[in-house]
Design an enzyme around this catalytic site. Structure first.
Site, short mmCIF file in Angstrom:
data_model
loop_
_atom_site.label_atom_id
_atom_site.label_comp_id
_atom_site.label_asym_id
_atom_site.label_seq_id
_atom_site.Cartn_x
_atom_site.Cartn_y
_atom_site.Cartn_z
N THR A 33 0.89 -1.32 0.03
CA THR A 33 0.11 0.08 -0.01
C THR A 33 0.79 1.28 -0.02
O THR A 33 1.96 1.29 0.66
CB THR A 33 -0.96 -0.15 1.23
N THR A 36 4.47 4.14 -3.79
CA THR A 36 5.22 3.84 -4.66
C THR A 36 4.71 2.23 -4.98
O THR A 36 4.87 1.72 -5.95
CB THR A 36 6.69 3.36 -3.84
N ALA A 91 8.25 1.51 1.84
CA ALA A 91 8.71 1.84 3.21
C ALA A 91 8.75 3.56 3.36
O ALA A 91 9.00 4.21 2.41
CB ALA A 91 9.93 0.98 3.55
N ASP A 92 8.46 3.85 4.52
CA ASP A 92 8.65 5.07 4.82
C ASP A 92 10.17 5.43 5.24
O ASP A 92 10.59 6.60 4.96
CB ASP A 92 7.86 5.57 6.12
N GLY A 103 3.65 2.40 7.67
CA GLY A 103 2.50 2.55 8.17
C GLY A 103 2.00 4.15 8.04
O GLY A 103 1.16 4.71 8.51
N GLY A 104 2.73 4.76 6.93
CA GLY A 104 2.41 5.94 6.98
C GLY A 104 1.22 6.24 6.22
O GLY A 104 0.25 7.11 5.99
N GLU A 111 -0.15 -5.07 6.41
CA GLU A 111 1.03 -5.09 5.61
C GLU A 111 2.09 -6.09 6.44
O GLU A 111 2.84 -6.73 5.86
CB GLU A 111 1.99 -3.88 5.58
N LYS A 129 14.50 7.51 1.14
CA LYS A 129 14.03 6.81 2.26
C LYS A 129 15.11 6.10 3.07
O LYS A 129 14.75 5.45 4.19
CB LYS A 129 13.00 5.74 1.61
#
Length: 262
Positions: A33, A36, A91-92, A103-104, A111, A129
């Site tokens: 999710t 990207t 990934a954040d 989790g952003g 996930e 990142k």
């Protein structure tokens, strides 16, 4: 070609394009999710249409499920699929050990469940990142709504004993109301600036009553694919210790660009 992409969007696109090369017919694939991951779903859908690739996708959010169906990808549940060959997600933040903050997009619970039910997890990200230490991006944790203020107070009390640079905890909002996840939970964002021991923090957070899951992904990611604005991609494999560079020809089709909602 459609309107010129920004360097960041080019980086996301080429990372996604390289990642779908890992997918083969017959695979069961976890679909991440976020912005990207949305590129990845569109690139995967293009392979399904053009090559007749036969796969089953397990989405990590309702919005990913909707996009996958729009792209012609057969979607099922994790309960139906049971175990996956591969999960590809964004990934954040990620560090040199491929520990992640995710989790952003408020989908960290699904996930993490999907990623840990996979033989392999690939993370796709732009170069910005990558960090020396996790924590500049706020760490999300998913909590149940009942007694959420108590859970928040317990998290704040626990952070006093952790080696972090800051300890600000906020409830994530959606306008004037708390944001509600796909699992009908709330999100607390922990503004820590620096996390010296992510493994310890992940373990302690999940012991707090009311906390469902945290956004620290430790020992889950196998490969990170880092995209660059000039079309280069770096593939880093934590298991083999290898790192390779490729160049992706940047010629996205109209199908990939159509109706982008990210």
């Amino acid at each position: 070609m459609p309107a010129e992409l920004s360097p960041i969007d080019k980086a996301k696109f080429v990372a996604a394009k390289r990642a779908v090369d890992f997918i083969e017919s017959g695979m069961k694939v976890g679909l991440g999710t976020g912005s990207t991951a949305a590129w990845m779903v569109r690139c995967l859908g293009e392979r399904v249409r053009q090559e007749g690739l036969k796969i089953v996708g397990v989405p990590t959010s309702t919005r990913t499920a909707e996009l996958a169906r729009q792209c012609g990808i057969h979607v099922t549940s994790l309960d139906e699929a049971k175990w996956l060959d591969i999960t590809i997600d964004g990934a954040d933040e990620f560090d040199q050990n491929l520990a992640l903050i995710k989790g952003g997009g408020a989908a960290l619970l699904q996930e993490k469940i999907v990623a840990t039910a996979s033989d392999q997890m690939i993370v796709i990200a732009d170069a910005a990142k990558e960090v020396q230490q996790l924590g500049a991006f706020p760490l999300p944790i998913e909590i149940i709504p009942f007694g959420w203020q108590t859970s928040k107070a317990l998290v704040e009390e626990m952070l006093v004993s952790m080696d972090v640079l800051a300890r600000d905890v906020t409830l994530r909002m959606n306008g004037e109301r708390p944001l509600v996840t796909d699992e009908s939970n709330y999100i607390l964002d922990l503004h820590l600036k620096r996390i010296s021991n992510p493994r310890q923090l992940a373990l302690v957070l999940n012991q707090i009553p009311g906390v469902v899951e945290n956004g620290l992904f430790i020992d889950i990611c196998d490969i990170v694919i880092i995209g660059h604005g000039d079309g280069r991609v770096t593939v880093r494999d934590i298991n083999s210790g290898s790192e390779t560079d490729d160049q992706i020809l940047f010629a996205p089709t109209d199908n990939i660009f159509a109706d982008l909602g990210e």
